[in-house]
Design a protein around this motif. Structure first.
Motif, PDB file in Angstrom:
ATOM      1  N   UNK A   2      32.098  -7.900  22.550  1.00 27.22           N
ATOM      2  CA  UNK A   2      31.633  -8.080  23.814  1.00 27.22           C
ATOM      3  C   UNK A   2      31.688  -7.206  24.609  1.00 27.22           C
ATOM      4  N   UNK A   3      32.820  -6.406  24.718  1.00 22.29           N
ATOM      5  CA  UNK A   3      33.074  -5.030  25.256  1.00 22.29           C
ATOM      6  C   UNK A   3      32.080  -4.018  25.356  1.00 22.29           C
ATOM      7  N   UNK A   4      31.350  -3.648  24.255  1.00 15.63           N
ATOM      8  CA  UNK A   4      30.482  -2.499  24.123  1.00 15.63           C
ATOM      9  C   UNK A   4      29.111  -3.038  24.646  1.00 15.63           C
ATOM     10  N   UNK A   5      28.781  -4.222  24.928  1.00 11.42           N
ATOM     11  CA  UNK A   5      27.692  -4.744  25.519  1.00 11.42           C
ATOM     12  C   UNK A   5      27.741  -4.364  27.072  1.00 11.42           C
ATOM     13  N   UNK A   6      28.591  -4.028  27.668  1.00 14.51           N
ATOM     14  CA  UNK A   6      28.626  -3.893  29.098  1.00 14.51           C
ATOM     15  C   UNK A   6      28.449  -2.202  29.307  1.00 14.51           C
ATOM     16  N   UNK A   7      28.218  -1.460  28.189  1.00 17.93           N
ATOM     17  CA  UNK A   7      28.358   0.148  28.539  1.00 17.93           C
ATOM     18  C   UNK A   7      26.991   0.565  27.554  1.00 17.93           C
ATOM     19  N   UNK A   8      26.665   1.822  28.056  1.00 16.93           N
ATOM     20  CA  UNK A   8      25.472   2.527  27.524  1.00 16.93           C
ATOM     21  C   UNK A   8      25.747   3.488  26.484  1.00 16.93           C
ATOM     22  N   UNK A   9      27.141   3.799  26.653  1.00 17.56           N
ATOM     23  CA  UNK A   9      27.693   4.768  25.601  1.00 17.56           C
ATOM     24  C   UNK A   9      28.014   3.986  24.150  1.00 17.56           C
ATOM     25  N   UNK A  10      27.911   4.915  23.299  1.00 18.59           N
ATOM     26  CA  UNK A  10      28.085   4.496  21.878  1.00 18.59           C
ATOM     27  C   UNK A  10      29.284   3.492  21.623  1.00 18.59           C
ATOM     28  N   UNK A  11      29.146   2.645  20.606  1.00 17.14           N
ATOM     29  CA  UNK A  11      30.404   1.714  20.217  1.00 17.14           C
ATOM     30  C   UNK A  11      31.706   2.725  19.761  1.00 17.14           C
ATOM     31  N   UNK A  12      31.399   3.620  19.377  1.00 14.31           N
ATOM     32  CA  UNK A  12      32.451   4.659  18.791  1.00 14.31           C
ATOM     33  C   UNK A  12      33.399   5.332  20.074  1.00 14.31           C
ATOM     34  N   UNK A  13      32.368   5.563  21.026  1.00 16.77           N
ATOM     35  CA  UNK A  13      32.879   6.100  22.297  1.00 16.77           C
ATOM     36  C   UNK A  13      33.713   4.814  22.923  1.00 16.77           C
ATOM     37  N   UNK A  14      33.235   3.952  23.182  1.00 20.03           N
ATOM     38  CA  UNK A  14      33.952   2.703  23.920  1.00 20.03           C
ATOM     39  C   UNK A  14      35.252   2.410  22.969  1.00 20.03           C
ATOM     40  N   UNK A  15      35.423   2.434  21.887  1.00 20.69           N
ATOM     41  CA  UNK A  15      36.523   2.305  21.006  1.00 20.69           C
ATOM     42  C   UNK A  15      37.666   3.294  21.341  1.00 20.69           C
ATOM     43  N   UNK A  16      37.141   4.600  21.418  1.00 19.15           N
ATOM     44  CA  UNK A  16      37.999   5.643  21.575  1.00 19.15           C
ATOM     45  C   UNK A  16      38.677   5.594  22.998  1.00 19.15           C
ATOM     46  N   UNK A  17      37.843   5.197  24.020  1.00 13.63           N
ATOM     47  CA  UNK A  17      38.430   5.046  25.437  1.00 13.63           C
ATOM     48  C   UNK A  17      39.373   3.875  25.569  1.00 13.63           C
ATOM     49  N   UNK A  18      38.918   2.804  24.660  1.00 13.83           N
ATOM     50  CA  UNK A  18      39.908   1.531  24.570  1.00 13.83           C
ATOM     51  C   UNK A  18      41.048   1.993  24.052  1.00 13.83           C
ATOM     52  N   UNK A  19      41.147   2.716  22.993  1.00 12.19           N
ATOM     53  CA  UNK A  19      42.249   2.957  22.126  1.00 12.19           C
ATOM     54  C   UNK A  19      43.233   3.768  23.111  1.00 12.19           C
ATOM     55  N   UNK A  20      42.581   4.752  23.964  1.00  9.23           N
ATOM     56  CA  UNK A  20      43.389   5.723  24.519  1.00  9.23           C
ATOM     57  C   UNK A  20      44.007   4.895  25.806  1.00  9.23           C
ATOM     58  N   UNK A  21      43.490   3.914  26.297  1.00  9.11           N
ATOM     59  CA  UNK A  21      44.208   3.073  27.313  1.00  9.11           C
ATOM     60  C   UNK A  21      45.135   2.192  26.749  1.00  9.11           C
ATOM     61  N   UNK A  22      44.949   1.835  25.575  1.00  9.34           N
ATOM     62  CA  UNK A  22      46.138   1.162  24.763  1.00  9.34           C
ATOM     63  C   UNK A  22      47.369   1.871  24.795  1.00  9.34           C
ATOM     64  N   UNK A  23      47.066   3.094  24.380  1.00 13.56           N
ATOM     65  CA  UNK A  23      48.208   4.132  24.198  1.00 13.56           C
ATOM     66  C   UNK A  23      48.901   4.387  25.527  1.00 13.56           C
ATOM     67  N   UNK A  24      48.074   4.465  26.532  1.00 12.77           N
ATOM     68  CA  UNK A  24      48.736   4.727  28.027  1.00 12.77           C
ATOM     69  C   UNK A  24      49.273   3.494  28.597  1.00 12.77           C
ATOM     70  N   UNK A  25      49.074   2.356  27.870  1.00 17.65           N
ATOM     71  CA  UNK A  25      49.774   1.176  28.484  1.00 17.65           C
ATOM     72  C   UNK A  25      48.911   0.429  29.470  1.00 17.65           C
ATOM     73  N   UNK A  26      47.581   0.592  29.635  1.00 17.19           N
ATOM     74  CA  UNK A  26      46.843   0.033  30.615  1.00 17.19           C
ATOM     75  C   UNK A  26      46.330  -1.251  29.995  1.00 17.19           C
ATOM     76  N   UNK A  27      46.145  -1.311  28.600  1.00 10.69           N
ATOM     77  CA  UNK A  27      45.383  -2.485  27.920  1.00 10.69           C
ATOM     78  C   UNK A  27      46.280  -2.826  26.698  1.00 10.69           C
ATOM     79  N   UNK A  28      46.344  -4.013  26.331  1.00  9.26           N
ATOM     80  CA  UNK A  28      47.151  -4.523  25.120  1.00  9.26           C
ATOM     81  C   UNK A  28      46.096  -5.103  24.181  1.00  9.26           C
ATOM     82  N   UNK A  29      46.292  -5.211  23.189  1.00  5.63           N
ATOM     83  CA  UNK A  29      45.589  -5.918  22.169  1.00  5.63           C
ATOM     84  C   UNK A  29      46.432  -6.916  21.212  1.00  5.63           C
ATOM     85  N   UNK A  30      45.666  -7.956  20.853  1.00  2.00           N
ATOM     86  CA  UNK A  30      46.376  -8.905  20.271  1.00  2.00           C
ATOM     87  C   UNK A  30      45.161  -9.312  19.134  1.00  2.00           C
ATOM     88  N   UNK A  31      45.878  -9.740  17.668  1.00  2.00           N
ATOM     89  CA  UNK A  31      45.014 -10.033  16.571  1.00  2.00           C
ATOM     90  C   UNK A  31      44.750 -11.786  16.669  1.00  2.00           C
TER      91      UNK A  31
END
Length: 197
Positions: free
Chosen positions: A5-34
């Protein structure tokens, strides 16, 4: 939200979105759950952490003051003072319950540790007389204390109750334009001799 759902809001590639999100997870701004599915592979859901929410405009500082101002209009200043006193008394009880010693030096350190856990940034030292000076550089309730000086009065009473055989003095206040709040906590002479501190 899922990555799909997230990637539909961006014009950059899916891979780029995933990289940004992972960086935000590492920095503690976003959490993920399975998230498991009845059929198919599990996937991850992403949401903001408390740290992430704080990057957006909020009313955390203004709302408590506005609520107290509203209460003051409805019920008068005495009611607000009583409410602030109640909060201070409850905080004092909570600290007292977690103190494990009557020894002056250790008690000081335990109180400071608990205050730091609540967001206060404290520097402290012991002078030649055995008195402690606490310097508080960051007050998590600064906005509230700026509007209601009763908060600082209650704070002084709280420290006095936590150190009953001492003299507590507030020397400077952030809310009055000082660089920090400065507290002096001195043992009474007879108690100083008794404890050997």
């Amino acid at each position: 939200i899922s990555m799909k759902e997230l990637v539909t809001h961006f014009t950059i590639s899916d891979i780029a979105v995933r990289k940004h999100v992972q960086s935000l997870v590492w920095d503690g701004f976003i959490k993920k759950r399975r998230k498991r599915q009845a059929v198919g592979r599990p996937y991850h859901l992403y949401s903001l952490t408390k740290k992430g929410h704080h990057t957006f405009p909020n009313q955390y500082e203004e709302l408590p003051v506005q609520l107290l101002q509203g209460l003051e209009k409805l019920e008068g200043k005495e009611t607000v003072d009583r409410l602030l006193q109640l909060r201070s008394n409850e905080e004092e009880k909570e600290i007292e319950q977690h103190l494990s010693t009557e020894h002056f030096d250790e008690r000081i350190r335990e109180v400071i540790k608990m205050q730091e856990e609540k967001g206060y940034m404290i520097d402290f030292h012991k002078n030649d007389r055995g008195d402690y000076e606490m310097r508080i550089f960051n007050c998590p309730i600064y906005n509230l204390a700026s509007h209601y000086g009763q908060v600082c009065v209650n704070e002084e009473a709280k420290y006095q109750n936590l150190f009953p055989n001492c003299k507590v003095k507030l020397k400077s206040r952030l809310t009055k334009g000082a660089q920090y709040c400065s507290w002096i906590i001195s043992q009474e002479e007879q108690y100083r001799e008794k404890t050997g501190s």
